[in-house]
Design an enzyme around this catalytic site. Structure first.
Site, mmCIF file in Angstrom:
data_model
loop_
_atom_site.group_PDB
_atom_site.id
_atom_site.type_symbol
_atom_site.label_atom_id
_atom_site.label_comp_id
_atom_site.label_asym_id
_atom_site.label_seq_id
_atom_site.Cartn_x
_atom_site.Cartn_y
_atom_site.Cartn_z
ATOM 1 N N ASP A 249 0.822 -1.191 0.138
ATOM 2 C CA ASP A 249 0.100 -0.167 -0.079
ATOM 3 C C ASP A 249 1.096 1.224 0.145
ATOM 4 O O ASP A 249 0.288 2.187 -0.453
ATOM 5 C CB ASP A 249 -0.911 -0.140 1.210
ATOM 6 N N LEU B 40 -6.630 3.482 12.876
ATOM 7 C CA LEU B 40 -6.806 2.237 13.930
ATOM 8 C C LEU B 40 -5.770 1.949 15.038
ATOM 9 O O LEU B 40 -6.125 1.530 15.993
ATOM 10 C CB LEU B 40 -6.926 0.888 12.814
#
Length: 276
Positions: free
Chosen positions: A66, A186
């Site tokens: 990513d 997160l």
């Protein structure tokens, strides 16, 4: 029609370089114009171009994790990107290395025929202040004090459409897109947001008197007002940063130019199973 393809491989990754060579062989044998990023070009001894020059391509293939795709998105803007996953989780990269050649050649064939590609747009965030603007962020904008931890935070007031939501001392405040909800957000206790949700998340980082993470409409005007510290920072996707002199106000809103992904979609819930 003629098709131009750019390929960007993860730096220093031999698997990515080998896959680049395989794609080059197939595409160039089919008379496709292919551009390779400079570092990969040096590694495999082919002509290369800066990634920014791929912004005019019909398709850019990102080979890596990513992080590689985040880099490509910063450089090529809204140019369609296909992500090939060499990482562990791969929320942005849906294609396996074994399938990459078939998927890329299928997309090229569609482009040649003039068939529309299935596209999905990922919103980005822009942070700005008095006389400055950061590069757009696909994951998150963070505003924090001079350093993380004891004695290093700042007083940060969070305002949503002009109304105060929270105000107090914290290491920082994070504003995340749905794409970025699985990343830094997160780890700071923010919620997971499904990638199709139309929302942004505001999460305080180690606040002394914290409020719950707040989900807001993506069109909301967010202001993070920083006081109580000699210096602070606004950071876009952990890379681009601007040093702030307190007191300062950082405005966060949607950027005008989202990222465009093409090709197969990732399975969000499969990716969650790989999170540590």
């Amino acid at each position: 029609m003629d098709v131009d393809v750019g390929i960007v491989a993860q730096r220093g990754n031999e698997r990515a370089q080998q896959l680049t060579e395989a794609l080059l062989d197939v595409l160039e044998s089919d008379s496709v114009a292919v551009a390779v990023d400079e570092e990969t070009g040096d590694a495999i001894d082919v002509v290369s171009v800066p990634v920014t020059e791929m912004a005019d391509s019909d398709l850019v293939v990102s080979i890596g994790g990513d992080g590689t795709l985040l880099f490509v998105a910063r450089e090529v803007g809204s140019t369609p990107i296909l992500g090939v996953n060499l990482g562990e989780v791969g929320f942005l990269n849906a294609v396996s290395p074994a399938d990459a050649v078939d998927v890329v050649t299928d997309l090229v064939d569609r482009l040649r025929r003039g068939d529309p590609l299935e596209r999905r747009t990922l919103e980005r965030l822009r942070a700005r202040g008095d006389g400055w603007t950061l590069e757009p962020a696909l994951n998150e904008i963070v505003v924090h004090g001079p350093r993380r931890g004891h004695g290093g935070g700042a007083t940060i007031e969070i305002r949503v459409d002009g109304t105060r939501y929270a105000d107090g001392h914290a290491d920082g405040v994070l504003v995340a897109t749905p794409t970025g909800s699985t990343a830094y957000n997160l780890s700071e206790g923010g919620p997971l947001v499904h990638p199709t949700a139309d929302a942004l998340v505001v999460t305080q980082m180690a606040a002394e008197d914290s409020m719950p993470p707040l989900v807001v409409d993506p069109g909301a005007e967010l202001e993070l007002a920083v006081t109580g510290a000699e210096t602070a920072y606004a950071i876009s996707d952990g890379r681009n940063r601007h040093q702030l002199e307190s007191p300062a106000t950082v405005s966060v809103s949607l950027a005008a130019d989202p990222v465009t992904l093409v090709g197969p979609r990732t399975n969000f819930f499969d990716g969650l199973e790989k999170l540590e």
